[in-house]
Design a protein around this motif. Structure first.
Motif, PDB file in Angstrom:
ATOM      1  N   GLN A   1       0.811  -1.214   0.000  1.00 46.48           N
ATOM      2  CA  GLN A   1       0.000   0.000   0.000  1.00 46.48           C
ATOM      3  C   GLN A   1       0.851   1.274   0.000  1.00 46.48           C
ATOM      4  OE1 GLN A   1      -3.237  -0.457  -0.435  1.00 46.48           O
ATOM      5  NE2 GLN A   1      -2.779  -2.637  -0.369  1.00 46.48           N
ATOM      6  N   LEU A   2       2.169   1.145   0.168  1.00 42.26           N
ATOM      7  CA  LEU A   2       3.049   2.312   0.207  1.00 42.26           C
ATOM      8  C   LEU A   2       3.305   2.839  -1.197  1.00 42.26           C
ATOM      9  CD1 LEU A   2       5.593   1.014   2.868  1.00 42.26           C
ATOM     10  CD2 LEU A   2       3.733   2.652   3.213  1.00 42.26           C
ATOM     11  N   ASP A   3       3.565   4.143  -1.280  1.00 38.91           N
ATOM     12  CA  ASP A   3       3.838   4.734  -2.596  1.00 38.91           C
ATOM     13  C   ASP A   3       5.275   5.244  -2.673  1.00 38.91           C
ATOM     14  OD1 ASP A   3       3.961   7.238  -1.316  1.00 38.91           O
ATOM     15  OD2 ASP A   3       1.873   7.699  -1.793  1.00 38.91           O
ATOM     16  N   ALA A   4       5.615   5.848  -3.787  1.00 38.82           N
ATOM     17  CA  ALA A   4       6.989   6.267  -4.057  1.00 38.82           C
ATOM     18  C   ALA A   4       7.504   7.333  -3.093  1.00 38.82           C
ATOM     19  CB  ALA A   4       7.116   6.763  -5.494  1.00 38.82           C
ATOM     20  N   SER A   5       6.633   7.945  -2.311  1.00 37.02           N
ATOM     21  CA  SER A   5       7.086   8.968  -1.369  1.00 37.02           C
ATOM     22  C   SER A   5       8.053   8.396  -0.327  1.00 37.02           C
ATOM     23  CB  SER A   5       5.897   9.639  -0.669  1.00 37.02           C
ATOM     24  OG  SER A   5       5.212   8.716   0.156  1.00 37.02           O
ATOM     25  N   ILE A   6       8.006   7.085  -0.089  1.00 37.19           N
ATOM     26  CA  ILE A   6       8.947   6.506   0.888  1.00 37.19           C
ATOM     27  C   ILE A   6      10.379   6.537   0.367  1.00 37.19           C
ATOM     28  CG2 ILE A   6       7.187   5.006   1.902  1.00 37.19           C
ATOM     29  CD1 ILE A   6       8.705   2.656   0.569  1.00 37.19           C
ATOM     30  N   MET A   7      10.552   6.749  -0.923  1.00 37.31           N
ATOM     31  CA  MET A   7      11.882   6.792  -1.526  1.00 37.31           C
ATOM     32  C   MET A   7      12.468   8.211  -1.574  1.00 37.31           C
ATOM     33  SD  MET A   7      12.574   3.677  -2.276  1.00 37.31           S
ATOM     34  CE  MET A   7      11.717   2.121  -2.454  1.00 37.31           C
ATOM     35  N   THR A   8      11.705   9.203  -1.137  1.00 35.98           N
ATOM     36  CA  THR A   8      12.174  10.578  -1.165  1.00 35.98           C
ATOM     37  C   THR A   8      13.454  10.736  -0.351  1.00 35.98           C
ATOM     38  OG1 THR A   8       9.900  11.370  -1.396  1.00 35.98           O
ATOM     39  CG2 THR A   8      11.543  12.983  -0.661  1.00 35.98           C
ATOM     40  N   ASP A   9      14.474  11.297  -0.962  1.00 36.37           N
ATOM     41  CA  ASP A   9      15.784  11.540  -0.341  1.00 36.37           C
ATOM     42  C   ASP A   9      16.505  10.271   0.094  1.00 36.37           C
ATOM     43  OD1 ASP A   9      15.615  14.292  -0.694  1.00 36.37           O
ATOM     44  OD2 ASP A   9      14.544  14.562   1.210  1.00 36.37           O
ATOM     45  N   VAL A  10      16.133   9.127  -0.451  1.00 37.70           N
ATOM     46  CA  VAL A  10      16.803   7.860  -0.132  1.00 37.70           C
ATOM     47  C   VAL A  10      17.966   7.668  -1.097  1.00 37.70           C
ATOM     48  CG1 VAL A  10      16.540   5.342  -0.192  1.00 37.70           C
ATOM     49  CG2 VAL A  10      14.795   6.753   0.901  1.00 37.70           C
ATOM     50  N   ASP A  11      19.130   7.342  -0.536  1.00 35.87           N
ATOM     51  CA  ASP A  11      20.323   7.124  -1.345  1.00 35.87           C
ATOM     52  C   ASP A  11      20.560   5.644  -1.632  1.00 35.87           C
ATOM     53  OD1 ASP A  11      21.384   9.933  -1.370  1.00 35.87           O
ATOM     54  OD2 ASP A  11      21.280   9.596   0.781  1.00 35.87           O
ATOM     55  N   HIS A  12      20.157   4.782  -0.697  1.00 41.47           N
ATOM     56  CA  HIS A  12      20.369   3.343  -0.831  1.00 41.47           C
ATOM     57  C   HIS A  12      19.151   2.620  -0.271  1.00 41.47           C
ATOM     58  CE1 HIS A  12      24.620   4.268  -1.473  1.00 41.47           C
ATOM     59  NE2 HIS A  12      24.526   5.058  -0.424  1.00 41.47           N
TER      60      HIS A  12
END
Length: 143
Positions: free
Chosen positions: A101-112
């Protein structure tokens, strides 16, 4: 975003080879911005045995840790086989009973991104977790 297999995570973290200046896929503006801030690592499956040890290594190595967990309270306690508690080691918590259910916002500012997802003792379908959920996170990272 860099990826590495779970089997190589420990040597990757301890080697000091995580140097964004060597990442030729980043343009110079993005590279400068990332070098000015603490690198963020998204850890999937952070409450499992391997995930807890990965979070500890990342935290101790100076990384900003964003953890995806199903149960934050469980994560704060010592894990199975004396795996380390995550209290004080996670900078950002993402609590989701169903990661699909999670969207791409969890990847914001993620480097790895490090995935320690996998079915062990719980009554879940390995195909759903080990393949489909990992695939979902890969697709979010590509967006």
């Amino acid at each position: 975003m860099a990826c590495c297999s779970l089997g190589r995570v420990r040597s990757f973290l301890l080697s000091g080879k995580c140097d964004v200046a060597r990442d030729q896929t980043l343009d110079s503006n993005r590279r400068a911005t990332r070098m000015d801030r603490q690198q963020c690592v998204l850890v999937l499956g952070a409450t499992g045995y391997a995930g807890r040890h990965i979070v500890r290594q990342l935290h101790d190595g100076g990384y900003r840790v964003r953890a995806v967990v199903r149960d934050k309270q469980r994560a704060l306690e010592t894990g199975a086989y004396d795996a380390p508690a995550l209290h004080g080691r996670v900078d950002e918590w993402i609590v989701s009973s169903d990661g699909s259910q999670l969207d791409a916002s969890i990847m914001t500012d993620v480097d790895h991104v490090v995935s320690a997802l996998g079915v062990t003792r719980q009554q879940a379908d390995p195909w759903t977790v080990d393949f489909l959920l990992n695939l979902h996170y890969l697709e979010l990272a590509e967006q």
